[in-house]
Structures are given as structure tokens and as C-alpha cells.
Design a protein around this motif. Structure first.
Motif, PDB file in Angstrom:
ATOM      1  N   GLU A   1       0.821  -1.234   0.000  1.00  0.00           N
ATOM      2  CA  GLU A   1       0.000   0.000   0.000  1.00  0.00           C
ATOM      3  C   GLU A   1       0.847   1.273   0.000  1.00  0.00           C
ATOM      4  O   GLU A   1       0.643   2.163  -0.797  1.00  0.00           O
ATOM      5  N   GLY A   2       1.841   1.305   0.901  1.00  0.00           N
ATOM      6  CA  GLY A   2       2.586   2.554   1.119  1.00  0.00           C
ATOM      7  C   GLY A   2       3.665   2.815   0.076  1.00  0.00           C
ATOM      8  O   GLY A   2       4.284   3.870   0.085  1.00  0.00           O
ATOM      9  N   THR A   3       3.921   1.872  -0.834  1.00  0.00           N
ATOM     10  CA  THR A   3       5.020   2.059  -1.790  1.00  0.00           C
ATOM     11  C   THR A   3       4.524   2.800  -3.015  1.00  0.00           C
ATOM     12  O   THR A   3       3.537   2.395  -3.626  1.00  0.00           O
ATOM     13  N   PRO A   4       5.204   3.878  -3.386  1.00  0.00           N
ATOM     14  CA  PRO A   4       4.720   4.618  -4.561  1.00  0.00           C
ATOM     15  C   PRO A   4       4.961   3.836  -5.844  1.00  0.00           C
ATOM     16  O   PRO A   4       5.959   3.120  -5.957  1.00  0.00           O
ATOM     17  N   GLU A   5       4.037   3.960  -6.778  1.00  0.00           N
ATOM     18  CA  GLU A   5       4.288   3.477  -8.138  1.00  0.00           C
ATOM     19  C   GLU A   5       4.580   4.731  -8.940  1.00  0.00           C
ATOM     20  O   GLU A   5       3.679   5.472  -9.338  1.00  0.00           O
ATOM     21  N   TYR A   6       5.868   5.002  -9.165  1.00  0.00           N
ATOM     22  CA  TYR A   6       6.252   6.298  -9.737  1.00  0.00           C
ATOM     23  C   TYR A   6       5.721   6.510 -11.149  1.00  0.00           C
ATOM     24  O   TYR A   6       5.648   7.631 -11.621  1.00  0.00           O
ATOM     25  N   ARG A   7       5.349   5.436 -11.836  1.00  0.00           N
ATOM     26  CA  ARG A   7       4.778   5.632 -13.184  1.00  0.00           C
ATOM     27  C   ARG A   7       3.521   6.502 -13.109  1.00  0.00           C
ATOM     28  O   ARG A   7       3.168   7.172 -14.075  1.00  0.00           O
TER      29      ARG A   7
END
Ligand code: PLP
Length: 482
Positions: A330-336
Motif C-alpha cells: 500500500e505505502g510504496t509509490p508506483e512512480y509511473r
């Protein structure tokens, strides 16, 4: 080429790279070729058979290098530097070798997690608000575009990305007359259009006039248009001017308008506590960009883009076809979801190498020296007859004018300075660019190259005076000024 051959060539290349950096001073700073001179050496078709690397490398040195402007030259004082450093180049070698596509956490977890951490390191080094969440973009232009997209989402409650802007009231972007062209370009790309970019007049210090901003917003609201985004400059391109952020921020807060800060160049100077202390108003800022690839010893491309609330941008840009589905925490960004392009380079690696290799203190020392040398140069210019400071040093940028006694009108002085600039850049000894201050041509001098020492600044200044003295009085020779 097999891997053993690659090993041999990589050794040869790394030797050349070290030799180049050690001797870059010997090249003309700005390439001296004429248009078409390089392409004349390149065959019009792709070779049918592969060629040996020795031949390709020889052609690189002989046919390509003369057409390169040497941005890592210590007498590069033009535009803003795109500085680099040995640790950054080493990291780029690894990045190129890994050639990872870092669009999702899963496609290279280290890239996402290192990027997250590097954005925190940088945020804290600059003293930005702890709520800011960062990502690395390829350019300040793309970062500002992302800021404008997030602003449109906010102003339209998400309709901009779902329904488009057509048919609705126009959205308006505000920036000073000194703002970089990337603001207007971003507005065009976002579908806002140049017509809806308000170029707010500046005060005597070339910073945005907040009263004029408030007036323009009121006028747009009265006409049924929607003020969507204010872009404030911290170190504008031409003269390095700074917009009054706290005053602008209060307007943005009262009007509930997204406030983006373009600190592409001068943001790096915020690593100095004495510069950070001069910046008030960050509490009003919604997004902020600065480029470590300009003044923090990190190779292009590396633009640090911060947002207070990335969810607006993510909501505008996130699309997940089945082939991009992946399981992430949940907390991890998907930078795309925070970038225009899907594909992403492993850009955090070079930042990690640079910040670890130099450490905060050494980086501060280098940036502080650039600022001090600019003050020193301002003193030299002021003390020289027939030269004047046009705009005082802002960080590590000043502008000046050559004012020979025989040039009496402003137009004549403009022409003389254009001529001086041509002679300077044709000499290959240093590289400078121009802008306008209060409508007149001025020559910019920006110090920020990694390999620059005080002596290069002084050599550059001596060269400017020498070339200025050679400009003939057109009263005696009317053909001498083009
Ligand atoms: N903003 C400012 C103030 C700049 O000076 C520049 C470039 O010099 C830009 C934006 C655009 O930077 P980039 O080339 O990273 O898009």
C-alpha cells in the motif's frame, strides 16, 4: 561484440573519460562548427555490415567531438550549468549497464526504494517541509507540467483528466514575466493554452508583483474563468529573480489555488542554511521542483519534484491495464503514476553516489564558493571603466553591460553587447549567454560548473575585457558592428 571485447573497450573508454575530464579546459567551450558540418561526415544510411569499435571510437573523437559544446568546461558560464561529477558519471555507467526499466516497484525494487530515500535526503538537505513527497523526473519542464496537471485536477475536482477541459470555463495559470518558458509550454500541453497564461508584471527587483497577481485573479473570477495554478520563481532563468513567495502564498491560500515553485536552478542553493533562511512561505507551496542536474553535481537527467499531496497527480495519470498490474505494498509509490512517461531510468543511483561521495558539507562548500566568486566578480566588474553591473548577483548569476564611451544610445549599447557576446563565444575561451533586463540586452555570467575554480572566473573576466577593447568604434568603421 562479445562480453570480453566489451571489457577491453570499456577499459579504453574509461581511460579516455578520465583524460577528457583532466584536459577539458583545452577544448573551445562552445563548439566552433558551422551548421551541417557534422552531418556532412555521417553517412546517410546505416552500414550493412558491423564495424569494429576501434573505427567507431576513432570517428567519435575525430568527427563528433568537434561538434560538442563542452558543458563540463571550467569556463562554461552560459545558461545554467548542467554540472556533473566523477561519482555521478560512475553511477551512470552502472545505470547504463543495468539498463533497468524502473516503472513499477516490481520492475526494480531498489530503484523505487532508493528514489524514495534520496528524495527524503534531498528534501531535508534543502529544508523543505517534511510533508513533501518527492519523485525524480527527467526535467523541470516535466515537473512543472505535472504540477499544472495536479492543479487542473484540483480546480476541476478531477474532471480535467476524465472529461477534458473542452466546454468548461477556461482554467488560468499565473506566472511572472520572468518565469521560464516551460510554464507556458506546460499550460499548452495540459490543454490550458497560452491565451490562459497570465504573465504578471514584476517589481523593481524583477520578482512578481503580488498586487498585480491578486488583481488578475479577481478579474478572471469576475469573468467566470477558473484560476487553477500560480507558478512562483525561486531563481528565474534570465536574472535569477525570486518571487515574493510568502505574499504569493497567502493569495494562493486565500483563493484556494495550487501553488507550484520553479526553483530549477537556485533550489540547489537551499542546501546552504544562509540561503534557506531567506526563503519564507514554503508552508503555502503545493509542489516544488529543482534540478540536481543543474547545480548539484549530478548528471542530467535528474529533476527533483515534490508534492504535498501526490494523490491528485496520481489520480490524473494512473491507468492500469492488465499488463501493468502488480502486487505492491500500500505505502510504496508506483512512480509511473507520477510521471508523464511510463518508462523510468534508475536515476536515484547517481544521486546516492554523489551525496555519499561528497557529503553535505563538501557540496555546501562548493555551492557557497560559486556564490562568493560571483560577488568577487561583481566587484571586479564594478571597478572597471566602461563596464557596469546590470543586475546584482543573485545566488551565482549576475548580468553586466559593456558601455564604451563612444556608444551613447541604449540601442547602440545593445548592439555593442551583442557584438561582444559573439566575439566571446567565437573565441572558445569562455561561454556566456544574454538576456534582457528592463528591456535592454545584458550579458549573463553564471558560475556553477563542478570544475570551475576562482582562477577560471578571473581568466574569463580578463578575456571579456580584452575582447571588449578590440571592438572598433563604429563611428570610425561603420561595418564593424553587425
Ligand atoms: N525553470 C527554470 C528556472 C530554468 O532555468 C530552466 C532551464 O534552465 C527550466 C525551468 C527548464 O529546465 P529543464 O531543462 O530541466 O526542463
Amino acid at each position: 561484440m562479445d562480453i570480453e571485447e566489451f571489457r577491453i573497450h570499456a577499459h579504453t573508454f574509461s581511460d579516455w573519460m578520465a583524460d577528457y575530464l583532466a584536459s577539458v579546459e583545452q577544448y573551445p567551450v562552445r563548439s566552433q562548427v558551422k551548421p551541417g558540418e557534422i552531418s556532412a561526415h555521417i553517412p546517410v544510411e546505416c552500414p550493412v555490415q558491423g564495424e569494429p569499435m576501434e573505427a567507431i571510437f576513432a570517428d567519435f573523437k575525430e568527427k563528433i567531438l568537434p561538434g560538442v559544446t563542452h558543458w563540463q568546461h571550467p569556463r562554461f558560464f552560459a545558461y545554467f550549468s548542467a554540472n556533473s561529477s566523477p561519482p555521478s558519471v560512475l553511477a551512470e555507467m552502472l545505470t547504463a549497464t543495468l539498463a533497468a526499466q524502473c516503472m513499477l516497484w516490481e520492475t526494480s525494487p531498489a530503484a523505487t526504494e532508493l528514489e524514495e530515500r534520496m528524495m527524503v535526503w534531498l528534501r531535508d538537505l534543502l529544508g523543505l517541509p517534511s510533508e513533501f513527497i518527492g519523485s525524480i523526473q527527467d526535467s523541470a519542464s516535466a515537473s512543472t507540467l505535472c504540477g499544472i496537471i495536479a492543479a487542473c485536477e484540483k480546480a476541476t475536482s478531477g474532471k480535467a483528466s476524465r472529461e477534458g477541459l473542452a466546454g468548461g470555463p477556461p482554467l488560468i495559470v499565473y506566472a511572472s514575466e520572468e518565469a521560464h518558458s516551460s510554464v507556458e509550454k506546460g499550460a499548452r500541453i495540459a490543454g490550458i493554452g497560452s491565451k490562459n497564461v497570465r504573465k504578471i508584471p514584476v517589481r523593481n527587483d524583477h520578482g512578481m508583483d503580488p498586487e498585480a497577481l491578486a488583481g488578475a485573479i479577481a478579474e478572471d473570477r469576475a469573468a467566470g474563468r477558473i484560476p487553477a495554478c500560480i507558478v512562483a520563481c525561486f531563481g528565474a532563468t534570465g536574472l535569477g529573480s525570486v518571487d515574493p513567495l510568502a505574499e504569493i502564498g497567502r493569495i494562493a491560500r486565500a483563493e484556494d489555488i495550487h501553488l507550484h515553485v520553479d526553483a530549477a536552478w537556485a533550489g540547489s542553493a537551499l542546501i546552504l542554511p544562509e540561503v534557506r533562511a531567506t526563503l519564507a512561505g514554503l508552508e503555502y507551496v503545493d509542489s516544488f521542483v529543482f534540478n540536481p542536474h543543474k547545480w548539484l553535481f549530478t548528471n542530467f537527467d535528474c529533476s527533483a519534484f515534490y508534492m504535498r499531496d501526490p494523490s491528485r497527480l496520481a489520480s490524473a495519470l494512473s491507468l492500469t491495464p492488465t499488463y501493468l498490474e502488480s502486487d505492491t505494498d500500500e505505502g510504496t509509490p508506483e512512480y509511473r503514476d507520477w510521471s508523464i512517461a511510463l518508462g523510468r531510468r534508475f536515476r536515484a543511483l547517481k544521486l546516492w553516489f554523489v551525496m555519499r561521495s561528497y557529503g553535505a558539507e563538501e557540496m555546501r562548500k562548493m555551492v557557497r564558493a560559486h556564490i562568493q566568486w560571483t560577488q568577487h566578480l561583481a566587484g571586479l566588474i564594478s571597478d572597471t571603466q566602461h563596464f557596469e553591473i546590470a543586475t546584482e548577483p543573485r545566488f551565482a548569476l549576475l548580468t553586466f553591460r559593456f558601455t564604451p564611451e563612444w556608444a551613447s544610445s541604449d540601442d547602440e549599447i545593445d548592439a555593442v553587447n551583442e557584438e561582444l557576446l559573439r566575439r566571446i563565444n567565437d573565441s572558445g575561451r569562455l561561454y556566456l549567454t544574454k538576456t534582457r533586463a528592463n528591456g535592454r540586452i545584458v550579458i549573463r555570467f553564471v558560475i556553477g560548473q563542478t570544475y570551475t575554480k576562482l582562477r577560471h572566473v578571473e581568466e574569463g573576466w580578463a578575456c571579456i575585457q580584452e575582447l571588449a577593447r578590440q571592438i572598433p568604434n563604429p563611428g570610425h568603421d561603420a561595418s564593424s558592428l553587425r
